[in-house]
Design an enzyme around this catalytic site. Sequence first.
Site, PDB file in Angstrom:
ATOM      1  N   ASN A 212      -0.676  -4.003   2.437  1.00  0.00           N
ATOM      2  CA  ASN A 212      -2.092  -3.846   2.109  1.00  0.00           C
ATOM      3  C   ASN A 212      -2.815  -5.159   2.402  1.00  0.00           C
ATOM      4  O   ASN A 212      -2.216  -6.110   2.885  1.00  0.00           O
ATOM      5  CB  ASN A 212      -2.250  -3.422   0.645  1.00  0.00           C
ATOM      6  CG  ASN A 212      -1.585  -4.416  -0.269  1.00  0.00           C
ATOM      7  OD1 ASN A 212      -1.965  -5.575  -0.343  1.00  0.00           O
ATOM      8  ND2 ASN A 212      -0.531  -3.975  -0.966  1.00  0.00           N
ATOM      9  N   ASP A 281       3.104   1.188  -3.789  1.00  0.00           N
ATOM     10  CA  ASP A 281       3.601   2.237  -4.682  1.00  0.00           C
ATOM     11  C   ASP A 281       4.761   3.005  -4.051  1.00  0.00           C
ATOM     12  O   ASP A 281       5.578   3.594  -4.748  1.00  0.00           O
ATOM     13  CB  ASP A 281       2.465   3.211  -5.021  1.00  0.00           C
ATOM     14  CG  ASP A 281       1.445   2.564  -5.948  1.00  0.00           C
ATOM     15  OD1 ASP A 281       1.866   1.786  -6.817  1.00  0.00           O
ATOM     16  OD2 ASP A 281       0.235   2.807  -5.781  1.00  0.00           O
ATOM     17  N   PHE A 325      -3.915  -5.793 -13.312  1.00  0.00           N
ATOM     18  CA  PHE A 325      -5.131  -5.645 -12.516  1.00  0.00           C
ATOM     19  C   PHE A 325      -5.246  -4.179 -12.118  1.00  0.00           C
ATOM     20  O   PHE A 325      -4.241  -3.463 -12.065  1.00  0.00           O
ATOM     21  CB  PHE A 325      -5.041  -6.510 -11.248  1.00  0.00           C
ATOM     22  CG  PHE A 325      -5.586  -7.903 -11.437  1.00  0.00           C
ATOM     23  CD1 PHE A 325      -4.888  -8.828 -12.200  1.00  0.00           C
ATOM     24  CD2 PHE A 325      -6.795  -8.274 -10.866  1.00  0.00           C
ATOM     25  CE1 PHE A 325      -5.384 -10.113 -12.386  1.00  0.00           C
ATOM     26  CE2 PHE A 325      -7.302  -9.555 -11.038  1.00  0.00           C
ATOM     27  CZ  PHE A 325      -6.604 -10.475 -11.793  1.00  0.00           C
ATOM     28  N   LYS A 339      -4.640   2.923 -16.886  1.00  0.00           N
ATOM     29  CA  LYS A 339      -3.531   1.986 -16.606  1.00  0.00           C
ATOM     30  C   LYS A 339      -3.235   1.109 -17.815  1.00  0.00           C
ATOM     31  O   LYS A 339      -2.081   0.830 -18.138  1.00  0.00           O
ATOM     32  CB  LYS A 339      -3.869   1.106 -15.389  1.00  0.00           C
ATOM     33  CG  LYS A 339      -3.685   1.864 -14.089  1.00  0.00           C
ATOM     34  CD  LYS A 339      -4.187   1.134 -12.868  1.00  0.00           C
ATOM     35  CE  LYS A 339      -4.114   2.077 -11.674  1.00  0.00           C
ATOM     36  NZ  LYS A 339      -4.842   1.638 -10.509  1.00  0.00           N
ATOM     37  N   LYS A 343       0.502   1.566 -19.230  1.00  0.00           N
ATOM     38  CA  LYS A 343       1.430   0.451 -18.994  1.00  0.00           C
ATOM     39  C   LYS A 343       1.574  -0.444 -20.223  1.00  0.00           C
ATOM     40  O   LYS A 343       2.211  -1.486 -20.158  1.00  0.00           O
ATOM     41  CB  LYS A 343       0.973  -0.343 -17.767  1.00  0.00           C
ATOM     42  CG  LYS A 343       0.876   0.532 -16.502  1.00  0.00           C
ATOM     43  CD  LYS A 343       0.611  -0.248 -15.228  1.00  0.00           C
ATOM     44  CE  LYS A 343       0.418   0.703 -14.041  1.00  0.00           C
ATOM     45  NZ  LYS A 343       0.703   0.125 -12.755  1.00  0.00           N
TER      46      LYS A 343
HETATM   47  O1  PMT Z   1      -4.822 -11.045  -3.213  1.00  0.00           O
HETATM   48  P1  PMT Z   1      -6.322 -11.025  -3.003  1.00  0.00           P
HETATM   49  O2  PMT Z   1      -6.705 -10.881  -1.554  1.00  0.00           O
HETATM   50  O3  PMT Z   1      -7.002 -12.180  -3.669  1.00  0.00           O
HETATM   51  O4  PMT Z   1      -6.893  -9.700  -3.701  1.00  0.00           O
HETATM   52  C1  PMT Z   1      -6.850  -9.567  -5.081  1.00  0.00           C
HETATM   53  C2  PMT Z   1      -6.450  -8.141  -5.522  1.00  0.00           C
HETATM   54  C3  PMT Z   1      -7.522  -7.163  -5.110  1.00  0.00           C
HETATM   55  C4  PMT Z   1      -5.114  -7.748  -4.898  1.00  0.00           C
HETATM   56  C5  PMT Z   1      -6.310  -8.205  -7.086  1.00  0.00           C
HETATM   57  O5  PMT Z   1      -7.548  -8.582  -7.638  1.00  0.00           O
HETATM   58  C6  PMT Z   1      -5.881  -6.858  -7.653  1.00  0.00           C
HETATM   59  O6  PMT Z   1      -6.670  -6.001  -7.972  1.00  0.00           O
HETATM   60  N1  PMT Z   1      -4.538  -6.659  -7.784  1.00  0.00           N
HETATM   61  C7  PMT Z   1      -3.901  -5.407  -8.217  1.00  0.00           C
HETATM   62  C8  PMT Z   1      -3.954  -4.444  -7.079  1.00  0.00           C
HETATM   63  C9  PMT Z   1      -3.247  -3.157  -7.347  1.00  0.00           C
HETATM   64  O7  PMT Z   1      -2.338  -2.875  -6.621  1.00  0.00           O
HETATM   65  O8  PMT Z   1      -3.595  -2.493  -8.395  1.00  0.00           O
HETATM   66  P2  PMT Z   1      -2.878  -1.091  -8.847  1.00  0.00           P
HETATM   67  O9  PMT Z   1      -3.959  -0.329  -9.463  1.00  0.00           O
HETATM   68  O10 PMT Z   1      -2.140  -0.452  -7.713  1.00  0.00           O
HETATM   69  O11 PMT Z   1      -1.786  -1.553  -9.893  1.00  0.00           O
HETATM   70  C10 PMT Z   1      -2.113  -1.738 -11.244  1.00  0.00           C
HETATM   71  C11 PMT Z   1      -1.262  -2.837 -11.829  1.00  0.00           C
HETATM   72  O12 PMT Z   1       0.127  -2.466 -11.822  1.00  0.00           O
HETATM   73  C12 PMT Z   1      -1.355  -4.132 -11.076  1.00  0.00           C
HETATM   74  O13 PMT Z   1      -1.345  -5.179 -12.013  1.00  0.00           O
HETATM   75  C13 PMT Z   1      -0.087  -4.153 -10.219  1.00  0.00           C
HETATM   76  O14 PMT Z   1       0.385  -5.469  -9.981  1.00  0.00           O
HETATM   77  C14 PMT Z   1       0.895  -3.375 -11.083  1.00  0.00           C
HETATM   78  N2  PMT Z   1       1.880  -2.598 -10.307  1.00  0.00           N
HETATM   79  C15 PMT Z   1       1.481  -1.624  -9.417  1.00  0.00           C
HETATM   80  C16 PMT Z   1       2.441  -0.895  -8.745  1.00  0.00           C
HETATM   81  C17 PMT Z   1       3.802  -1.177  -8.958  1.00  0.00           C
HETATM   82  N3  PMT Z   1       4.740  -0.506  -8.303  1.00  0.00           N
HETATM   83  N4  PMT Z   1       4.168  -2.123  -9.832  1.00  0.00           N
HETATM   84  C18 PMT Z   1       3.244  -2.826 -10.507  1.00  0.00           C
HETATM   85  O15 PMT Z   1       3.570  -3.708 -11.305  1.00  0.00           O
END
Ligand code: PMT
Length: 404
Positions: A212, A281, A325, A339, A343
Amino acid sequence: MGEPMLQGKTVVLGVSGGIAVYKAVELLRLLTKSGAQVHVIMTKNAQEFVTPLTFQTLSGNPVHTDLFSLYQEQEIGHISLADQADLFVLAPATANLIGKIAHGLADDLLTTSVMATKAPVLVVPAMNSNMYENPLYQRNEKLLAEAGYRIMEPVTGELACGWQGKGKLPEPEQILGVATGVLLPNDLLGCQILVTAGPTREEIDPVRYLTNYSSGKMGFAIAQAAAARGAAVTLVSGPTNLQVPNGVKCVPVISAEQMREAVLANYSVTDVVVKAAAVADYRPACREDNKIKKAADELTLSLEKNSDILSELGAQKGERILVGFAAETERLLTHAAEKLQRKNLDMVVANDVTSTGAGFDVDTNIVRFLFADGCVEELGLMTKAQVANQLLDRVVTLRQAKQQ
Ligand code: PMT
């Protein structure tokens, strides 16, 4: 690497006349490199050693030398310098300067400004070792310390006059370190923080992968800010082009599975987790050993789910603080709140990655903080370093609440 540590801070560097003035030039360079806005005030004697032009060129600001200069007062008055400062650094501070301040004398621009400021003052003396040991000098230094001025002791070594003894100005890097400590809060001292950053790469074959747009900037900014606030920081990062911030232990990883292993390996000693990484994911169900050859018009990739690292952490949370995040393109608050709950988090940082200036691969972000008690805070456009410090302010509050 992200935003410099002292961005937004204003430092007044007061330079008095001693051979160590040349080191103040290097200190100025380090302070500006760290992002501070520096205004230099020189005493008359300091100008005998180095010209104001050197300081002016390096600071990008006019150098202040004269209490009664109409021009300088009009540009930026000495009271306004005293007001604007987040920190005064007096380096080198001569016995004369220290004596005058200790006795409340204000007969030139530097002593007047020091007297007029409410900002912390870091005094870095440098002088001949006999002068340093003189009881009159020692008494003056003690008076300053008792009045709340911070004294950085001179070091022992060969002095400019050829003597061996205590009186040398410490190295500029050390002065910068102490100045940074005064400017930035140390409210995460003793706290072990684990930060994740960047994207993950899920290999399809030896030459291709799924990923990504995450640059790592958000996570690195958090790691840097946390270290500056005294935390012991472990940064588990996917592939980025960023430099690891000073004082941060980095564990580089590639795939979501490697990130999971690195995070779990460090979890037992962690007090706070901030998961800013954009974790894939799904991964290809089968990673081909050889490059997939172009053949049919259509190719179907079969994907399988990666484990959700943060959910795993939430299930064995204990007394830790977990911050996630949420990068969303629609129904930001609904998805982020879901979330937070699923979580088992204390806080979620929700960013609408479709907004200009927010999300992936930019230096700024626009976020909302959602808390387990249902509170929501909306922050405007700010740099990722500012978001990082806002986030850490909330972490400090959450920790205090948990410890009560
Ligand atoms: O890196 P940059 O270019 O500065 O950009 C910053 C960002 C946009 C990446 C950052 O601000 C951000 O939003 N990061 C989380 C992105 C994300 O993948 O969110 P999510 O909604 O898919 O996941 C939710 C949370 O679960 C996140 O904290 C993620 O780290 C965690 N997660 C998700 C999937 C997974 N398999 N394991 C996880 O731990």
